[in-house]
Motif scaffolding. Structure first.
Motif, PDB file in Angstrom:
ATOM      1  N   TYR A 172      15.594  -9.568  -9.026  1.00 14.18           N
ATOM      2  CA  TYR A 172      14.970  -9.589  -7.701  1.00 14.18           C
ATOM      3  C   TYR A 172      14.932  -8.172  -7.134  1.00 14.18           C
ATOM      4  O   TYR A 172      15.910  -7.423  -7.203  1.00 14.18           O
ATOM      5  N   VAL A 173      13.778  -7.774  -6.568  1.00 15.94           N
ATOM      6  CA  VAL A 173      13.599  -6.458  -5.961  1.00 15.94           C
ATOM      7  C   VAL A 173      13.731  -6.626  -4.443  1.00 15.94           C
ATOM      8  O   VAL A 173      12.866  -7.238  -3.816  1.00 15.94           O
ATOM      9  N   PRO A 174      14.797  -6.116  -3.824  1.00 23.00           N
ATOM     10  CA  PRO A 174      15.124  -6.533  -2.467  1.00 23.00           C
ATOM     11  C   PRO A 174      14.388  -5.836  -1.339  1.00 23.00           C
ATOM     12  O   PRO A 174      14.351  -6.355  -0.240  1.00 23.00           O
ATOM     13  N   ALA A 175      13.830  -4.652  -1.512  1.00 20.05           N
ATOM     14  CA  ALA A 175      13.289  -3.946  -0.352  1.00 20.05           C
ATOM     15  C   ALA A 175      12.101  -3.091  -0.758  1.00 20.05           C
ATOM     16  O   ALA A 175      12.256  -1.943  -1.160  1.00 20.05           O
ATOM     17  N   VAL A 176      10.923  -3.649  -0.625  1.00 18.33           N
ATOM     18  CA  VAL A 176       9.685  -2.929  -0.927  1.00 18.33           C
ATOM     19  C   VAL A 176       9.007  -2.613   0.402  1.00 18.33           C
ATOM     20  O   VAL A 176       8.847  -3.502   1.247  1.00 18.33           O
ATOM     21  N   PRO A 177       8.601  -1.355   0.642  1.00 14.38           N
ATOM     22  CA  PRO A 177       7.992  -0.997   1.929  1.00 14.38           C
ATOM     23  C   PRO A 177       6.723  -1.791   2.215  1.00 14.38           C
ATOM     24  O   PRO A 177       5.971  -2.140   1.305  1.00 14.38           O
ATOM     25  N   VAL A 178       6.496  -2.077   3.481  1.00 14.03           N
ATOM     26  CA  VAL A 178       5.258  -2.687   3.955  1.00 14.03           C
ATOM     27  C   VAL A 178       4.522  -1.636   4.772  1.00 14.03           C
ATOM     28  O   VAL A 178       5.082  -1.078   5.727  1.00 14.03           O
ATOM     29  N   VAL A 179       3.271  -1.324   4.401  1.00 15.27           N
ATOM     30  CA  VAL A 179       2.512  -0.271   5.057  1.00 15.27           C
ATOM     31  C   VAL A 179       1.152  -0.811   5.475  1.00 15.27           C
ATOM     32  O   VAL A 179       0.666  -1.810   4.941  1.00 15.27           O
ATOM     33  N   ASP A 180       0.544  -0.148   6.439  1.00 13.91           N
ATOM     34  CA  ASP A 180      -0.837  -0.422   6.825  1.00 13.91           C
ATOM     35  C   ASP A 180      -1.725   0.649   6.198  1.00 13.91           C
ATOM     36  O   ASP A 180      -1.364   1.831   6.175  1.00 13.91           O
ATOM     37  N   GLY A 181      -2.872   0.246   5.699  1.00 11.82           N
ATOM     38  CA  GLY A 181      -3.761   1.247   5.119  1.00 11.82           C
ATOM     39  C   GLY A 181      -4.706   0.662   4.105  1.00 11.82           C
ATOM     40  O   GLY A 181      -4.903  -0.558   4.026  1.00 11.82           O
ATOM     41  N   GLU A 182      -5.267   1.541   3.280  1.00  9.43           N
ATOM     42  CA  GLU A 182      -6.223   1.143   2.260  1.00  9.43           C
ATOM     43  C   GLU A 182      -5.489   0.646   1.018  1.00  9.43           C
ATOM     44  O   GLU A 182      -4.401   1.124   0.684  1.00  9.43           O
ATOM     45  N   LEU A 183      -6.092  -0.324   0.318  1.00  9.60           N
ATOM     46  CA  LEU A 183      -5.501  -0.807  -0.920  1.00  9.60           C
ATOM     47  C   LEU A 183      -5.620   0.256  -2.008  1.00  9.60           C
ATOM     48  O   LEU A 183      -6.598   0.988  -2.066  1.00  9.60           O
ATOM     49  N   PRO A 184      -4.600   0.340  -2.879  1.00  6.94           N
ATOM     50  CA  PRO A 184      -4.730   1.234  -4.023  1.00  6.94           C
ATOM     51  C   PRO A 184      -5.913   0.791  -4.883  1.00  6.94           C
ATOM     52  O   PRO A 184      -6.186  -0.410  -5.016  1.00  6.94           O
ATOM     53  N   PRO A 185      -6.641   1.711  -5.490  1.00  7.97           N
ATOM     54  CA  PRO A 185      -7.774   1.314  -6.345  1.00  7.97           C
ATOM     55  C   PRO A 185      -7.278   0.547  -7.566  1.00  7.97           C
ATOM     56  O   PRO A 185      -6.174   0.777  -8.062  1.00  7.97           O
ATOM     57  N   LEU A 186      -8.096  -0.375  -8.055  1.00 10.72           N
ATOM     58  CA  LEU A 186      -7.715  -1.173  -9.215  1.00 10.72           C
ATOM     59  C   LEU A 186      -7.816  -0.378 -10.517  1.00 10.72           C
ATOM     60  O   LEU A 186      -7.074  -0.641 -11.468  1.00 10.72           O
ATOM     61  N   ASP A 187      -8.750   0.574 -10.561  1.00 10.81           N
ATOM     62  CA  ASP A 187      -8.941   1.307 -11.812  1.00 10.81           C
ATOM     63  C   ASP A 187      -7.859   2.370 -11.966  1.00 10.81           C
ATOM     64  O   ASP A 187      -7.539   3.109 -11.036  1.00 10.81           O
ATOM     65  N   LEU A 188      -7.269   2.422 -13.148  1.00 13.27           N
ATOM     66  CA  LEU A 188      -6.230   3.389 -13.481  1.00 13.27           C
ATOM     67  C   LEU A 188      -6.730   4.314 -14.576  1.00 13.27           C
ATOM     68  O   LEU A 188      -7.478   3.895 -15.461  1.00 13.27           O
ATOM     69  N   PRO A 189      -6.331   5.587 -14.551  1.00  8.90           N
ATOM     70  CA  PRO A 189      -6.757   6.494 -15.626  1.00  8.90           C
ATOM     71  C   PRO A 189      -6.014   6.186 -16.919  1.00  8.90           C
ATOM     72  O   PRO A 189      -4.900   5.678 -16.913  1.00  8.90           O
TER      73      PRO A 189
END
Length: 524
Positions: free
Chosen positions: A171-188
């Motif tokens: 279990y990953v207990p603390a992932v930040p929650v941010v407001d903004g644009e989604l990361p792009p789906l395409d990865l290099p």
């Protein structure tokens, strides 16, 4: 609705600032320096890294910050399977679950808010399909990387972090929650698998947020207590209270009734309904009369233990009409012989779990959490739990299971039995719901949430544990199980009890360690 457990968020991600000049050389802060907000986490950079065991391979997963987009939130995972991985990992099943009622794909991938005691399950469209990038048959192949995005209801404004339950790893207990644009789906990169379809938040028809609840069982199964937002229901085993065909309380009944009264004493005033139930042996008329007499006997004794000026006692007998399971054998009939005590009040408060008493006797392999035990279920497995984590007031047990021979690679469905601990609810038979935490004479079941109700009234509850345990095991795998806040503790024991469909074992002396600042960033 109110919940019985009030918790505080204790874990958060820490940012270390490295300053390369002497304090004496630092310029004085400008007039606006104190009001300049610190930059938030970058939604395109990993906030945590974990390792999942999927399709027999160790898959590295980078967990990016959760991005709030209006009323929705999006979780982004970058999954990388090594070249040495064997078969493709079909993510809908590897990160999903199998239930009697239909579960959407990726159902095991959940956002967990332990401060508010709620869980965000994957959003679905009008067809009940998960709103995610790709499709239900998307697969991660050996030697490739994929970016996966999944939609949920947004956490409330001001939520700085949220837990992420990713099946197949810790279990990953603390992932930040941010407001903004989604990361792009395409990865290099040449070995990147692009999802067949982008995430479309316009498809969201429902983004469920479910209340987390707790269930405990005490006195070697004689007393079970369910705490919910509207009522307290205590189930008393009739075989502990009464002799066969009798309504006279036995000498063992005193402790059971003391425990039942303790669960009522701290509640707000209300009505206490005592209902007797029997199995299907003997005639309907006889069982109805016996259930009424037993309910009356229990109510009379409860009346001596609780304040009857605050609680109104009522009794009913329902004979054999409401079995929790079918009366197919002696074990099932024993579960149906019971007396339920239900308090309905306007306010739910917390009753501390009973911790006195020694661990009850146990039949099955027993070892310390660090030493572990070996069980044989179509092959041998070593099971250990070197330590548990205290995360946001909850206990997280990381159970490590390692196959010891070639025959032990078909998965570990023995962590869950056929019957559900809530009586007539439907179990998720391939989940890790059967692992209970022990504190003295009390068994604490995994924190869970209601996922649905069938047309004939059967409830399906999902534990905060892996919902699918049949994946191929070629090496060690971690199964995280989240338990409710049960007060201060330094160590715990866990066990899977003997029952149909499970292999019993017990692990003791598991130290409980608080999660330190920054520890949430990487889990392995």
């Amino acid at each position: 609705m109110r919940r019985p457990l009030v918790l505080t968020l204790a874990a958060a991600l820490c940012v270390a600032l490295l300053v390369g000049c002497d304090a004496a050389d630092e310029p004085a802060p400008g007039p606006d320096a104190s009001s300049t907000p610190a930059p938030g986490p970058d939604p395109t950079q990993p906030a945590a890294t974990t390792t999942l065991h999927l399709a027999g391979a160790d898959v590295q997963v980078d967990v990016l910050p959760v991005v709030r987009v209006g009323e929705h939130a999006v979780l982004t995972l970058d999954l990388t399977m090594p070249e040495t991985g064997g078969d493709p990992a079909f993510l809908a099943s590897a990160l999903g679950g199998t239930g009697v009622l239909r579960l959407p794909s990726l159902a095991g991938l959940r956002l967990v808010d332990l401060e508010r005691d709620v869980v965000h399950t994957v959003a679905v469209d009008t067809e009940g399909d998960a709103v995610t990038s790709g499709h239900d048959f998307i697969a991660l192949d050996p030697g490739t990387t994929m970016r996966l995005q999944t939609a949920y209801a947004a956490p409330p404004a001001g939520s700085g972090s949220i837990g992420v339950f990713v099946p197949g790893g810790p279990y990953v207990p603390a992932v930040p929650v941010v407001d903004g644009e989604l990361p792009p789906l395409d990865l290099p990169g040449e070995q990147v698998v692009d999802p067949t379809a982008p995430l479309d938040l316009g498809r969201v028809a429902e983004a469920p947020v479910a209340e987390l609840e707790a269930f405990t069982a005490e006195l070697e199964g004689a007393v079970e207590t369910l705490t919910s937002t509207e009522e307290v229901r205590v189930t008393l085993g009739a075989d502990v209270l009464f002799a066969v065909d009798s309504a006279e309380l036995t000498s063992r009944a005193r402790d059971a009734l003391d425990a039942a009264a303790a669960h009522l004493a701290d509640r707000e005033p209300g009505t206490v309904l005592v209902v007797g139930h029997t199995d299907d042996v003997a005639s309907d008329a006889y069982n109805q009369e016996l259930s009424e007499r037993r309910a009356a006997a229990v109510a009379a004794e409860l009346g001596r233990r609780i304040d009857t000026t605050r609680f109104t006692l009522r009794t009913e007998g329902r004979g054999e009409a409401e079995p929790v399971v079918a009366n197919t054998d002696d074990e099932a009939r024993a579960r149906n012989r019971r007396v339920t005590v239900t308090l309905t009040s306007t306010t739910t408060t917390t009753t501390e779990v009973t911790t006195k008493g020694e661990l009850p006797p146990f039949e099955g392999p027993v070892g310390t959490g660090e030493e572990g035990v070996v069980v044989d279920s179509a092959g041998r497995y070593r099971i250990t739990a070197p330590q548990a984590r205290l995360v946001d007031g909850h206990v997280v047990v990381d159970l490590r299971i390692e196959p010891l021979d070639e025959g032990a690679r078909a998965g570990v469905a023995f962590l869950s039995g056929v019957w559900h601990y809530r009586g007539d609810a439907w179990t998720v038979q391939r989940s890790a719901s059967g692992l209970v935490m022990l504190r003295g004479g009390t068994a604490v079941y995994p924190t869970d949430h209601l996922a649905g109700v069938s047309d004939d009234g059967h409830e399906q509850w999902l534990p905060l544990a892996d919902l699918e345990t049949l994946g191929v095991l070629t090496g060690p795998r971690t199964f995280s199980v989240v338990y409710p806040d049960v007060g201060p503790l330094d160590e715990v024991a866990v066990q899977v009890g003997a029952a149909l469909g499970v292999e019993p074992f017990r692990l003791t002396d598991i130290p409980v360690r608080p999660v330190e600042q920054g520890q949430a960033q990487t889990s392995r």
